[in-house]
Design an enzyme around this catalytic site. Structure first.
Site, PDB file in Angstrom:
ATOM      1  CG  LEU A   9      -1.735  -1.557   1.840  1.00  0.00           C
ATOM      2  CD1 LEU A   9      -2.493  -0.654   2.943  1.00  0.00           C
ATOM      3  CD2 LEU A   9      -2.879  -1.421  -0.094  1.00  0.00           C
ATOM      4  CB  ALA A  10       2.724   2.625  -2.514  1.00  0.00           C
ATOM      5  NE  ARG A  16       0.402  10.189  10.619  1.00  0.00           N
ATOM      6  CZ  ARG A  16       0.805   8.615  10.550  1.00  0.00           C
ATOM      7  NH1 ARG A  16       0.619   7.902  12.365  1.00  0.00           N
ATOM      8  NH2 ARG A  16      -0.030   7.987   9.632  1.00  0.00           N
ATOM      9  CD  GLU A 150      -6.228   2.479  12.832  1.00  0.00           C
ATOM     10  OE1 GLU A 150      -4.792   3.241  12.775  1.00  0.00           O
ATOM     11  OE2 GLU A 150      -5.557   0.901  12.293  1.00  0.00           O
ATOM     12  NE  ARG A 309      30.584  17.535  -7.497  1.00  0.00           N
ATOM     13  CZ  ARG A 309      31.122  18.591  -8.218  1.00  0.00           C
ATOM     14  NH1 ARG A 309      32.284  19.542  -8.438  1.00  0.00           N
ATOM     15  NH2 ARG A 309      29.645  18.741  -9.149  1.00  0.00           N
ATOM     16  CB  ALA A 354      49.626  21.845  -3.610  1.00  0.00           C
ATOM     17  CE1 TYR A 361      28.751  26.351 -16.690  1.00  0.00           C
ATOM     18  CE2 TYR A 361      29.026  27.642 -15.010  1.00  0.00           C
ATOM     19  CZ  TYR A 361      28.215  27.193 -16.098  1.00  0.00           C
ATOM     20  OH  TYR A 361      26.839  27.718 -16.151  1.00  0.00           O
ATOM     21  CB  SER A 379      52.168  24.280  -6.778  1.00  0.00           C
ATOM     22  OG  SER A 379      52.951  23.411  -5.868  1.00  0.00           O
TER      23      SER A 379
HETATM   24  C1  UD1 Z   1      -1.251   1.631   9.528  1.00  0.00           C
HETATM   25  C2  UD1 Z   1      -2.377   0.890  10.162  1.00  0.00           C
HETATM   26  C3  UD1 Z   1      -2.140   0.853  12.273  1.00  0.00           C
HETATM   27  C4  UD1 Z   1      -0.728   0.185  12.427  1.00  0.00           C
HETATM   28  C5  UD1 Z   1       0.017   1.043  11.233  1.00  0.00           C
HETATM   29  C6  UD1 Z   1       1.198   0.410  11.159  1.00  0.00           C
HETATM   30  C7  UD1 Z   1      -4.622   1.260   9.207  1.00  0.00           C
HETATM   31  C8  UD1 Z   1      -6.275   2.082   8.919  1.00  0.00           C
HETATM   32  N1  UD1 Z   1      -4.059   1.471  10.448  1.00  0.00           N
HETATM   33  O1  UD1 Z   1      -1.438   2.998  10.019  1.00  0.00           O
HETATM   34  O2  UD1 Z   1      -3.393   0.339  12.487  1.00  0.00           O
HETATM   35  O3  UD1 Z   1      -0.365   0.264  13.387  1.00  0.00           O
HETATM   36  O4  UD1 Z   1      -0.390   1.252  10.026  1.00  0.00           O
HETATM   37  O5  UD1 Z   1       2.294   1.138  10.858  1.00  0.00           O
HETATM   38  O6  UD1 Z   1      -4.591   0.433   8.329  1.00  0.00           O
HETATM   39  N2  UD1 Z   1      -2.112   4.198   2.155  1.00  0.00           N
HETATM   40  C9  UD1 Z   1      -2.975   3.985   0.788  1.00  0.00           C
HETATM   41  N3  UD1 Z   1      -3.666   4.421   0.936  1.00  0.00           N
HETATM   42  C10 UD1 Z   1      -4.551   5.471   1.940  1.00  0.00           C
HETATM   43  C11 UD1 Z   1      -3.807   5.549   3.389  1.00  0.00           C
HETATM   44  C12 UD1 Z   1      -2.526   4.702   3.122  1.00  0.00           C
HETATM   45  O7  UD1 Z   1      -2.067   2.794   0.222  1.00  0.00           O
HETATM   46  O8  UD1 Z   1      -5.504   6.187   0.973  1.00  0.00           O
HETATM   47  C13 UD1 Z   1      -0.624   3.559   2.161  1.00  0.00           C
HETATM   48  C14 UD1 Z   1      -0.039   4.215   2.864  1.00  0.00           C
HETATM   49  O9  UD1 Z   1       1.002   5.187   1.486  1.00  0.00           O
HETATM   50  C15 UD1 Z   1       0.782   3.874   3.978  1.00  0.00           C
HETATM   51  C16 UD1 Z   1      -0.418   2.229   4.183  1.00  0.00           C
HETATM   52  O10 UD1 Z   1      -0.806   2.560   3.106  1.00  0.00           O
HETATM   53  O11 UD1 Z   1       1.973   3.298   3.296  1.00  0.00           O
HETATM   54  C17 UD1 Z   1      -0.091   3.009   5.664  1.00  0.00           C
HETATM   55  O12 UD1 Z   1      -0.977   3.972   6.006  1.00  0.00           O
HETATM   56  P1  UD1 Z   1      -0.705   5.050   6.827  1.00  0.00           P
HETATM   57  O13 UD1 Z   1      -2.028   6.617   6.854  1.00  0.00           O
HETATM   58  O14 UD1 Z   1       1.026   4.931   7.050  1.00  0.00           O
HETATM   59  O15 UD1 Z   1      -1.088   4.126   8.216  1.00  0.00           O
HETATM   60  P2  UD1 Z   1      -0.885   4.380  10.031  1.00  0.00           P
HETATM   61  O16 UD1 Z   1      -1.794   5.935  10.791  1.00  0.00           O
HETATM   62  O17 UD1 Z   1       0.722   4.362   9.268  1.00  0.00           O
HETATM   63 MG    MG Z   2       1.816   4.051   8.828  1.00  0.00          MG
END
Ligand code: UD1
Ligand code: MG
Length: 432
Positions: A9-10, A16, A150, A309, A354, A361, A379
């Site tokens: 899930l991303a 935050r 939650e 670099r 040195a 550039y 140097s």
């Molecule tokens: C979530 C869990 C919480 C758990 C915690 C652990 C839920 C409701 N809560 O909370 O119980 O303790 O993870 O780390 O699942 N995401 C989506 N779509 C959305 C929202 C979020 O894909 O609409 C993905 C975010 O990108 C993230 C993951 O879900 O990678 C978790 O979302 P996040 O908002 O971090 O959930 P937490 O509040 O940490």
């Molecule tokens: Mg989280």
């Protein structure tokens, strides 16, 4: 491969994190958080998908650089926000689905093994934390999981629960098919919570197996503070791996080495060094407080306080303190002090004195400097590029080379003749 599909899930905003960049793209040891999760997931499953929505294009583009064939699924985050909403469109070709939050960059293939072995309707990851803040609390009654609440929805009693949901679950596919469409969003965030499945499944008598996991692997990254503490753990892993492979490190806790760096042969890295990108270090010593970015160092010593670099290739070469090298190849060269060598090729037996500067550039374009074999660059010389210095040349100290080419066997010297003005000091400072 295991009979399990993985869904990461991303799609969340990651508010935050207080950043314009999607949370899952924040780097840990030089690679996006999501990269680390995908890499480990592919070791255990042949069916890995990523759910995206927020900054979808940026996330896809970045991850495809590393995993061009990975499958993306789009979440309708307007109508179905939340981790439950994220699961509405998933496809999975296996009978079990492992769901990972995209903000857990510290997972490893080994740490996922428990989820692959345990076959229940739902396997739920739990850890017990002294400070559970930010996580969903897991209510356990008579040894059985009842529900997850939650933090934002928890009452005073629930807030005090220290057993939390780590954010990894394995589901039988039909469990998801049954319950995902039934999730509701009557909670503090008006989101569809994946975690609400637990309560419904429990009421229907499904088998929910809690799996105790450790924070070192399953830590969720929600803020910049979390990011920094996850980085410490990842760094320790990377350095421990290389020390096990025979790399020596002085005060390893002061050294930063990115995920893509590789070492070969016998190497020493002194304290306070930073080595990034896809750097390759072989049989070399990197002395303290040096920075090496995306460069190759073979049979050489670099530093202290040197800066390579990107795209530098250093072989059989000594690079001393306060030397900066950029996009240059140096083979069998000595550059001991205070130099800038950019867009250059420098050949065997050449000494860079040195304070030598390649003026690469002109304010609009970058130009190349080519220095042949056995050249002595005195140097404080400036080499105004484009310039070629042929083999066996001496550049006198303080020379500005603007000629484009210095022929083999010659001395290049550009100096104004020194003058002595008698009595100047006394006159100027009014002293007798
Ligand atoms: C979530 C869990 C919480 C758990 C915690 C652990 C839920 C409701 N809560 O909370 O119980 O303790 O993870 O780390 O699942 N995401 C989506 N779509 C959305 C929202 C979020 O894909 O609409 C993905 C975010 O990108 C993230 C993951 O879900 O990678 C978790 O979302 P996040 O908002 O971090 O959930 P937490 O509040 O940490
Ligand atoms: Mg989280």
């Amino acid at each position: 491969m295991n009979n399990i599909s993985i869904v990461i899930l991303a799609a969340g905003k990651g508010s935050r994190m207080k950043s314009n960049k999607a949370k899952v793209l924040h780097n840990i040891s030089g690679k996006p958080m999501l990269y680390h999760i995908v890499k480990e997931s592919l070791k255990v499953s042949d069916d890995v998908s990523i759910v995206v929505a927020h900054q979808k294009d940026a996330v896809e583009q970045e991850i495809k650089k590393y995993f061009p064939d990975i499958n993306f699924i789009e979440q309708d985050d307007v109508n179905f926000p939340g981790t439950g909403g994220a699961m509405r469109n998933i496809t999975a070709k296996n009978s079990h689905v492992l769901v990972l939050n995209g903000d857990m960059p510290l997972i490893t293939a080994e740490s996922l093994q428990g989820f692959l072995d345990a076959r229940a309707d739902i396997v739920l990851s739990i850890f017990d934390l002294e400070d559970p803040s930010g996580y969903g609390r897991v209510k356990i009654e008579n040894g059985e999981v009842s529900y997850i609440v939650e933090q934002k929805d928890a009452n005073g009693y629930e807030i005090a629960i220290t057993q939390v949901n780590a954010g990894i679950y394995s589901f039988k596919k039909e469990v998801l098919d049954t319950y995902i469409p039934r999730l509701e969003n009557n909670n503090a965030q008006s989101e569809y919570y994946l975690t609400d499945i637990i309560k419904m499944a429990k009421e229907d008598g499904l088998v929910i197996k809690p799996l105790l996991v450790d924070e070192e692997h399953f830590k969720g990254v929600n803020s910049k503070l979390d990011l920094a503490s996850a980085e410490i753990i990842m760094q320790e892993r990377i350095k421990n791996k290389w020390m096990t492979e025979g790399v020596s490190m002085n005060l390893p806790h002061t050294i930063y080495i990115e995920e893509g760096v590789q070492f070969f042969g016998e190497c020493l890295v002194e304290n306070n060094c930073r080595i990034t990108g896809e750097s390759l270090i072989k049989n070399s010593i990197i002395k303290s407080s040096s920075v090496i970015e995306d460069s190759v160092v073979i049979d050489s010593d670099v530093g202290p306080l040197a800066h390579l670099r990107p795209a530098s290739h250093i072989e059989g070469t000594h690079i001393g303190n306060f030397v900066e090298v950029k996009k240059s190849t140096l083979k069998g060269v000595k550059a001991g002090h205070l130099s800038y060598i950019g867009d250059s090729e420098v050949d065997e037996g050449t000494n860079i004195g040195a304070g030598v500067i390649t003026c690469n550039y002109d304010g609009i374009k970058k130009h190349k400097t080519k220095i042949g074999k056995n050249v002595f660059v005195g140097s404080d010389s400036q080499l105004v590029a484009p310039v070629e210095i042929e083999d066996d040349v001496m550049i006198a100290a303080g020379t500005t080379v603007t000629s484009g080419k210095v022929p083999s066997g010659s001395l290049a010297i550009s100096r104004t003749k020194i003058r002595f003005i008698e009595g100047f000091f006394q006159k100027f400072f009014g002293k007798k």
